[in-house]
Design a protein around this motif. Structure first.
Motif, PDB file in Angstrom:
ATOM      1  N   GLY A  86       0.459  -1.254   0.391  1.00 59.91           N
ATOM      2  CA  GLY A  86      -0.240  -0.646  -0.382  1.00 59.91           C
ATOM      3  C   GLY A  86       0.506   1.089  -0.092  1.00 59.91           C
ATOM      4  O   GLY A  86       0.189   2.635   0.296  1.00 59.91           O
ATOM      5  N   ALA A  87       2.002   1.087  -0.198  1.00 62.89           N
ATOM      6  CA  ALA A  87       3.325   2.146   0.009  1.00 62.89           C
ATOM      7  C   ALA A  87       2.041   3.215  -1.127  1.00 62.89           C
ATOM      8  O   ALA A  87       1.731   2.512  -2.911  1.00 62.89           O
ATOM      9  N   SER A  88       2.612   4.439  -1.039  1.00 62.58           N
ATOM     10  CA  SER A  88       2.514   5.185  -2.522  1.00 62.58           C
ATOM     11  C   SER A  88       3.224   5.367  -3.867  1.00 62.58           C
ATOM     12  O   SER A  88       2.143   4.900  -4.669  1.00 62.58           O
ATOM     13  N   TRP A  89       3.882   4.485  -3.543  1.00 60.01           N
ATOM     14  CA  TRP A  89       5.013   4.573  -5.318  1.00 60.01           C
ATOM     15  C   TRP A  89       4.396   3.373  -5.901  1.00 60.01           C
ATOM     16  O   TRP A  89       4.376   3.225  -6.658  1.00 60.01           O
ATOM     17  N   ARG A 100       0.889   2.500  -5.077  1.00 56.68           N
ATOM     18  CA  ARG A 100      -0.472   2.343  -5.766  1.00 56.68           C
ATOM     19  C   ARG A 100      -0.531   3.737  -7.168  1.00 56.68           C
ATOM     20  O   ARG A 100      -1.396   3.900  -7.459  1.00 56.68           O
ATOM     21  N   SER A 101       0.877   3.727  -6.925  1.00 62.94           N
ATOM     22  CA  SER A 101       0.579   5.223  -8.092  1.00 62.94           C
ATOM     23  C   SER A 101       0.632   4.160  -9.222  1.00 62.94           C
ATOM     24  O   SER A 101       0.015   4.583 -10.351  1.00 62.94           O
ATOM     25  N   GLU A 110      -2.439   4.333 -11.759  1.00 56.47           N
ATOM     26  CA  GLU A 110      -3.262   5.219 -12.671  1.00 56.47           C
ATOM     27  C   GLU A 110      -2.231   5.190 -13.743  1.00 56.47           C
ATOM     28  O   GLU A 110      -2.743   5.594 -14.531  1.00 56.47           O
ATOM     29  N   TYR A 131      -3.459   2.354   9.383  1.00 53.81           N
ATOM     30  CA  TYR A 131      -3.162   1.930   8.001  1.00 53.81           C
ATOM     31  C   TYR A 131      -4.268   1.038   7.606  1.00 53.81           C
ATOM     32  O   TYR A 131      -4.713   0.955   6.248  1.00 53.81           O
ATOM     33  N   ASN A 177      -6.759   3.204   5.693  1.00 52.57           N
ATOM     34  CA  ASN A 177      -6.191   3.696   4.185  1.00 52.57           C
ATOM     35  C   ASN A 177      -5.604   3.085   3.301  1.00 52.57           C
ATOM     36  O   ASN A 177      -6.266   2.971   1.896  1.00 52.57           O
ATOM     37  N   GLN A 178      -5.821   1.796   3.625  1.00 52.63           N
ATOM     38  CA  GLN A 178      -6.390  -0.098   2.426  1.00 52.63           C
ATOM     39  C   GLN A 178      -6.745  -0.275   2.347  1.00 52.63           C
ATOM     40  O   GLN A 178      -7.365  -1.466   1.878  1.00 52.63           O
TER      41      GLN A 178
END
Length: 465
Positions: A264-267, A269-270, A273, A341, A344-345
């Motif tokens: 689930g780290a932002s990188w 999840r990116s 997109e 956590y 957010n996840q």
């Protein structure tokens, strides 16, 4: 040239003598293996020395082969480490009046540059060794290969640094695109000590596969796995390289969903997109880790949290954690982190439940350990960002089945000059060698010693020839 060929033939016979000695029981098999390896390395070096010195001799004797060049100095020594060991040979230094330049012309036929100490094929071997062990230990591999003195760790690092890591999206192109319903992407990162002593840096790893197959009882293997890591400018570049690979390799119209599995780290999840038809799935390992940190000693609370997760009830999960916070204030920080956590996840948790039948679990932790940590962080040591990313790319290349030596050599300047040797001298040498073969075989020491079934059989074969 005749003397050189005679010398080579004598060395070849020496190898044969040692093999026959082993068969006679004079030395053990391990001793034979070591002696043959050393003898063949020496023979290989002598062959290369003979070829390059014969080329130099040809250039000296044939002015038409070196237009514009005149002899400046003769018999200048050069030492270079080859795949057979350290080779010493002599060549001529030429001067070109037109360009007012100097050169050892024979060196250009071997691809040797001025001041080159190690030839490129030897560097290719050291680069492959460096993918598995430290630069310093890789330099000692020169001794293990029988190359003489060890090579410095910096020399090995320089060879690794100049290697261009391929973009896997470009490599994966195929006219017959594969058709699968589901694709799986797993992503995680290794945390590597920095040389500047400012903590650790994250080195990401992404890999794409079609699922898993059982290779033996209790062991599964990923199908069509492709690994991405290395010196990307941004994480977006890494994801776009992953997308290029998928588009070149698979028929995306046939693919129903692409699952991106991670912590689930932002990188991570990116990637949703960038990768079409993708769904984020939270890795159960990391979810369990947060729950254990929050309420690990309390089995009933753990069971209640997992029950609410299974029923898709976020409020139920948060309610249990609030109760835990009141009952165990000493664990407030860990419980607070778990609440944040899970909130957010939650979409990744719900997706895990929704697509449960199509999912396979996540093996990212194991792959991080095997591909990155084994070289970057499992042993004491620190890295620069560029060095760590370069090594990560090298490790990913190896995991992708790339022959590191071939990749290295393909990126080096190619030698285009064909050897030019005196054909008349070669013919004379061949004739003399064929006349001397029988005599030299008869004079092998083992054939002149005590008689045995082996020596009698060998002498019979020689006489028949």
């Amino acid at each position: 040239m005749e003397e050189l060929i005679q010398h080579l033939w004598e060395k070849f016979l020496l190898v044969g003598e040692r093999v026959l000695g082993a068969l006679e029981g004079k030395i053990t098999y391990p001793e034979l293996e070591k002696q043959v390896k050393n003898a063949l390395n020496s023979l290989g070096n002598d062959i290369m020395k003979m070829v390059i010195e014969s080329q130099d001799e040809y250039l000296v004797e044939h002015r038409e082969a070196r237009p514009g060049w005149v002899i400046e100095r003769r018999k200048e020594e050069k030492r270079v480490i080859t795949v057979f060991g350290e080779m010493s040979y002599e060549r001529t230094y030429f001067y070109n009046k037109g360009s007012q330049s100097y050169a050892h012309l024979a060196d250009t036929y071997a691809g040797y540059r001025p001041h080159m100490r190690i030839e490129e094929p030897a560097k290719a071997i050291l680069t492959e060794i460096a993918a598995e062990q430290s630069y310093q230990c890789s330099g000692k591999g020169a001794q293990e290969y029988g190359w003489g003195e060890k090579v410095s760790g910096q020399t090995v690092k320089n060879a690794v640094d100049k290697l261009k890591i391929p973009k896997w999206g470009e490599v994966g192109s195929s006219e017959d695109k594969r058709r699968v319903r589901y694709l799986y992407i797993e992503a995680d990162e290794d945390h590597v000590a920095r040389q500047d002593k400012k903590g650790r840096m994250a080195i990401p790893l992404i890999y794409v596969h079609e699922g898993a197959k059982e290779v033996c009882k209790g062991r599964r293997q990923l199908k069509e796995a492709r690994y991405f890591s290395g010196p990307y400018k941004t994480i977006e570049d890494m994801w776009f390289d992953t997308l290029d690979y998928i588009e070149n390799r698979y028929d995306l119209e046939y693919v129903e969903r692409i699952y991106i599995n991670g912590d689930g780290a932002s990188w991570i999840r990116s990637g949703i997109e960038i990768i079409p038809k993708s769904v984020f799935i939270l890795d159960q390992f990391h979810l369990s880790k947060y729950i254990m940190a929050a309420v690990g000693p309390y089995a009933k609370m753990q069971a209640a949290i997992w029950k609410h997760i299974g029923e898709g009830q976020l409020e139920g999960v948060l309610g249990v954690l609030r109760e835990a916070e009141k009952a165990h204030p000493e664990r407030r920080k860990a419980i607070s982190r778990a609440k944040r956590y899970i909130e957010n996840q939650w979409d990744g948790i719900e997706a895990q439940k929704r697509y449960k039948e199509e999912l396979l679990g996540c093996s990212a932790e194991g792959h991080i350990s095997h591909i990155l940590s084994a070289r970057l962080s499992s042993r004491p040591g620190a890295w620069s960002k560029a060095g760590a990313e370069q090594m990560a790319g090298l490790r990913a290349a190896k995991a992708n089945g790339v022959n590191i030596q071939e990749m290295y050599l393909a990126q080096q300047p190619q030698v285009v000059k064909a050897l030019e040797l005196d054909t008349d001298k070669l013919q004379q040498a061949r004739k003399k060698m064929s006349h001397n073969v029988a005599e030299m075989l008869h004079n092998m020491p083992i054939l002149n010693g005590p008689q045995s079934p082996l020596t009698r059989a060998l002498r019979a074969l020689i006489d028949a020839a």
